[in-house]
Design a protein around this motif. Sequence first.
Motif, PDB file in Angstrom:
ATOM      1  N   ILE A  17       7.675  -9.632   0.081  1.00 42.21           N
ATOM      2  CA  ILE A  17       7.763 -10.412  -1.157  1.00 42.21           C
ATOM      3  C   ILE A  17       6.601 -11.399  -1.253  1.00 42.21           C
ATOM      4  O   ILE A  17       5.913 -11.485  -2.266  1.00 42.21           O
ATOM      5  CB  ILE A  17       9.116 -11.153  -1.218  1.00 42.21           C
ATOM      6  CG1 ILE A  17      10.231 -10.155  -1.515  1.00 42.21           C
ATOM      7  CG2 ILE A  17       9.089 -12.247  -2.281  1.00 42.21           C
ATOM      8  CD1 ILE A  17      11.618 -10.743  -1.379  1.00 42.21           C
ATOM      9  N   TYR A  18       6.334 -12.107  -0.137  1.00 42.81           N
ATOM     10  CA  TYR A  18       5.255 -13.095  -0.198  1.00 42.81           C
ATOM     11  C   TYR A  18       3.891 -12.432  -0.324  1.00 42.81           C
ATOM     12  O   TYR A  18       3.011 -12.941  -1.016  1.00 42.81           O
ATOM     13  CB  TYR A  18       5.309 -14.017   1.022  1.00 42.81           C
ATOM     14  CG  TYR A  18       6.377 -15.068   0.872  1.00 42.81           C
ATOM     15  CD1 TYR A  18       6.189 -16.138  -0.002  1.00 42.81           C
ATOM     16  CD2 TYR A  18       7.589 -14.982   1.540  1.00 42.81           C
ATOM     17  CE1 TYR A  18       7.178 -17.089  -0.187  1.00 42.81           C
ATOM     18  CE2 TYR A  18       8.579 -15.922   1.376  1.00 42.81           C
ATOM     19  CZ  TYR A  18       8.372 -16.981   0.508  1.00 42.81           C
ATOM     20  OH  TYR A  18       9.339 -17.914   0.313  1.00 42.81           O
ATOM     21  N   MET A  20       3.258  -9.672  -1.896  1.00 39.36           N
ATOM     22  CA  MET A  20       3.105  -9.267  -3.301  1.00 39.36           C
ATOM     23  C   MET A  20       2.834 -10.472  -4.199  1.00 39.36           C
ATOM     24  O   MET A  20       2.006 -10.410  -5.108  1.00 39.36           O
ATOM     25  CB  MET A  20       4.357  -8.511  -3.759  1.00 39.36           C
ATOM     26  CG  MET A  20       4.406  -7.098  -3.211  1.00 39.36           C
ATOM     27  SD  MET A  20       5.721  -6.112  -3.932  1.00 39.36           S
ATOM     28  CE  MET A  20       7.144  -6.704  -3.058  1.00 39.36           C
ATOM     29  N   LEU A  21       3.530 -11.575  -3.922  1.00 43.08           N
ATOM     30  CA  LEU A  21       3.293 -12.780  -4.734  1.00 43.08           C
ATOM     31  C   LEU A  21       1.851 -13.257  -4.583  1.00 43.08           C
ATOM     32  O   LEU A  21       1.204 -13.640  -5.563  1.00 43.08           O
ATOM     33  CB  LEU A  21       4.252 -13.895  -4.302  1.00 43.08           C
ATOM     34  CG  LEU A  21       5.656 -13.839  -4.903  1.00 43.08           C
ATOM     35  CD1 LEU A  21       6.534 -14.904  -4.278  1.00 43.08           C
ATOM     36  CD2 LEU A  21       5.598 -14.042  -6.413  1.00 43.08           C
ATOM     37  N   LEU A  22       1.344 -13.213  -3.340  1.00 42.38           N
ATOM     38  CA  LEU A  22      -0.021 -13.692  -3.122  1.00 42.38           C
ATOM     39  C   LEU A  22      -1.035 -12.771  -3.793  1.00 42.38           C
ATOM     40  O   LEU A  22      -2.012 -13.249  -4.380  1.00 42.38           O
ATOM     41  CB  LEU A  22      -0.303 -13.812  -1.621  1.00 42.38           C
ATOM     42  CG  LEU A  22       0.417 -15.006  -0.972  1.00 42.38           C
ATOM     43  CD1 LEU A  22       0.237 -14.984   0.536  1.00 42.38           C
ATOM     44  CD2 LEU A  22      -0.118 -16.323  -1.553  1.00 42.38           C
ATOM     45  N   GLY A  24      -0.461 -10.959  -6.449  1.00 43.97           N
ATOM     46  CA  GLY A  24      -0.326 -11.263  -7.873  1.00 43.97           C
ATOM     47  C   GLY A  24      -1.097 -12.516  -8.240  1.00 43.97           C
ATOM     48  O   GLY A  24      -1.849 -12.545  -9.218  1.00 43.97           O
ATOM     49  N   MET A  25      -0.941 -13.556  -7.418  1.00 44.34           N
ATOM     50  CA  MET A  25      -1.623 -14.815  -7.688  1.00 44.34           C
ATOM     51  C   MET A  25      -3.130 -14.608  -7.703  1.00 44.34           C
ATOM     52  O   MET A  25      -3.830 -15.083  -8.584  1.00 44.34           O
ATOM     53  CB  MET A  25      -1.239 -15.825  -6.613  1.00 44.34           C
ATOM     54  CG  MET A  25      -1.798 -17.199  -6.832  1.00 44.34           C
ATOM     55  SD  MET A  25      -1.462 -18.254  -5.430  1.00 44.34           S
ATOM     56  CE  MET A  25      -2.839 -17.860  -4.392  1.00 44.34           C
ATOM     57  N   PHE A  28      -4.256 -12.937 -10.869  1.00 45.14           N
ATOM     58  CA  PHE A  28      -4.230 -13.820 -12.032  1.00 45.14           C
ATOM     59  C   PHE A  28      -5.334 -14.865 -11.974  1.00 45.14           C
ATOM     60  O   PHE A  28      -5.813 -15.320 -13.008  1.00 45.14           O
ATOM     61  CB  PHE A  28      -2.856 -14.499 -12.157  1.00 45.14           C
ATOM     62  CG  PHE A  28      -1.873 -13.676 -12.935  1.00 45.14           C
ATOM     63  CD1 PHE A  28      -1.186 -12.636 -12.334  1.00 45.14           C
ATOM     64  CD2 PHE A  28      -1.655 -13.929 -14.284  1.00 45.14           C
ATOM     65  CE1 PHE A  28      -0.301 -11.860 -13.049  1.00 45.14           C
ATOM     66  CE2 PHE A  28      -0.769 -13.153 -15.005  1.00 45.14           C
ATOM     67  CZ  PHE A  28      -0.083 -12.118 -14.392  1.00 45.14           C
ATOM     68  N   LEU A  29      -5.744 -15.258 -10.754  1.00 41.70           N
ATOM     69  CA  LEU A  29      -6.718 -16.349 -10.649  1.00 41.70           C
ATOM     70  C   LEU A  29      -8.167 -15.875 -10.505  1.00 41.70           C
ATOM     71  O   LEU A  29      -9.083 -16.660 -10.719  1.00 41.70           O
ATOM     72  CB  LEU A  29      -6.345 -17.279  -9.486  1.00 41.70           C
ATOM     73  CG  LEU A  29      -5.073 -18.099  -9.720  1.00 41.70           C
ATOM     74  CD1 LEU A  29      -4.798 -19.001  -8.533  1.00 41.70           C
ATOM     75  CD2 LEU A  29      -5.182 -18.947 -10.998  1.00 41.70           C
ATOM     76  N   LEU A  30      -8.362 -14.589 -10.161  1.00 41.49           N
ATOM     77  CA  LEU A  30      -9.736 -14.107 -10.003  1.00 41.49           C
ATOM     78  C   LEU A  30     -10.609 -14.371 -11.227  1.00 41.49           C
ATOM     79  O   LEU A  30     -11.732 -14.847 -11.090  1.00 41.49           O
ATOM     80  CB  LEU A  30      -9.739 -12.603  -9.690  1.00 41.49           C
ATOM     81  CG  LEU A  30      -9.572 -12.238  -8.215  1.00 41.49           C
ATOM     82  CD1 LEU A  30      -9.554 -10.734  -8.049  1.00 41.49           C
ATOM     83  CD2 LEU A  30     -10.701 -12.836  -7.391  1.00 41.49           C
TER      84      LEU A  30
END
Lengths: 279, 381
Positions: A17-18, A20-22, A24-25, A28-30
């Motif tokens: 889970i973590y 995948m969250l990282l 995803g983050m 989104f931030l690239l």
Amino acid sequence: MQYTSQDFRRYTIRTAIYVMLLIGMLLFLLPVYVVIVTSLKDPATINLATTWQFPTTLYWQSYQEVIAAFGPRIWNSVTLVISATILSAMMGSLNGYVFSKWRIPGEKAFFPLILFGMFIPYQAILIPLFEFLRDIRLYGGIPGLVVIHVVYGLPITTLIFRNFYMEIPDEMLEAASIDGAGFFQIYTQIVFPLSIAGFVVVIIWQFTQIWNEFLFAVTMTSSDYEPITVGLARLAGGEAVKWNLPMAGAVVAALPPLLVYIILGRYFIRGLLAGSIKG
Amino acid sequence: MRNRRDRLIAFLMVLPTLMLLGIFVYFFIGKAVYTSTTDWGENPDQPALAENVVLTNVGLRNYENLMTDIIQANFRNSLTNTFFFTVFFVAGCTILGLFLALLLDQKVVAEGFFRTVFLFPMALSFVVTGTIWRWLLQPSGGINILPTLIGLEPIQFNWSNNQETWLQFRWEEVPLYLTTVGITILTIIAVRNVLKHNWRSLRFAAGAAVVVLLVFVAGLWNYIWPPLDSAVAEQAIAPKGFNGALLGIIIAAIWQMSGYVMAIFTAGIRGIPEDLRESARVDGGTELDVYRHIVLPQLSPFVTSAMIILGHISLKIFDLVFAMTGPDNARTVVPGMLVYTKGFRQNSFASASAIAVIMLFLIAVIIAPYLWSQLRTSKSG
């Protein structure tokens, strides 16, 4: 301590889970990283192959150039946003008060008809709007654009305030009315003081929407009165683009709504969700 | 509060809003419909911006031209583009948004931080997003060279100037496809009704299927979807299909809007009472069962809401395309763009209005029932 297979499974799932969250983050931030890095590069050193590399020296001049290039457009946007936001919030508050607490003839028909106004494609009214503004001599300037954003902002501001005022108990107003308070006293003494949070939601929402808007901005203004989004589109359009300027421009144009979002995100989300009707 | 004078004041307070929206929404829509039946901007003897331009009524000719005239092939491309854009954008946002919402439902550390990150693009202007992604999608830079940072081969994909068209079809075949899809859906509904012994709905579905079939067989499609004037030329100069150049715009739009869907779903998940989930766990259900049998069914109205909101946004998309591929790119043209270029660049007001009316119609078809059902349920709730 012994790990059972169940524990092992649990830890694997948590880790996944973590991860995948990282990821995803990161995705989104690239784009944010690239924008900031490119905006700080000396235009001579910008090339496609080194898109992701950090600048060797920080080159702040792009920001000065961009602010000069935007020129009056920043102030056009500021004037437009402030006047249209305040007017549409005040009118929306009164409308919401009436639609939540008063019975008016035909309200069952009026309310959906008002709300429909926020879903229409604005292209559908663009040409008649252009004719109308030209006829009343408001075409091309900021006042015309203020009128547009106030009118087309009314559905959402009315809706947010109506949903907000629904939660004020009728008994409170009933009591005030027995004490002899009329329409305006009830509003100024009870409803308005309770609606600070409602105003924050509406003001933030209108502020970001109007600041970011492009269709009316590009069709209803002459070049002296363009808002900032049109300035950015001009900066980035065309063939031979020096990419440091559009990127610095994107940062400048994104900064005000982004700051509001970061500081008052909770209220921004409430405005966002109000747009899907159920409040 | 029941005072007659105060009720009059209340009405007078909303009167300006009613009048303004009456003019700016409904009167203007009527005016646009009227303009779409004139020759404003199409008649060389009448300069479009003259003070006293004389308009002639041409009936539905502008609409007919949009559907059949080779000069208006761009409009048909724009409808095709909107179709593929909508399908992939709505599907992409819904899946990614649902995935993010479920991830954040796992009681993670720094949940608020992740939520802020996934939602921040919503605070940006489409023009800002478009500018950023135009740079990221340069053929030999940006996203394409991202894999080289970890030692992989660069991506060789031409995003914004892509000349490929996938899933090609012919314009004149569309009625056949629409009829097939309609019959298929109605058949599925009918079979489900038979299995549920729901005879009244079965009769309705069967009746509707017969109507769809009759429209096709009787050739009524020729009026709804009139045949092209020059089908061969159209196929040669403006093939219909999923243009590769749209892909980058779809990705940028998903990047911007999936956080919105996540927020809608999160609100939905928060509305599910914890005891409901707890009781499923007590009954021996695994976490996966809880999601499959409790959370996802409870979310389905929110999925519908999100898809309708996204669908109507994608039908009127304009600024993102403008910022990414410019107003004159035939491979990424959308109806919202054509209203701008035809109306405000070429002063062809009548055909721009016809396109605008078609856009309004497509959006009203999905929004009006939605609005109606939303207000009906919120009144009783």
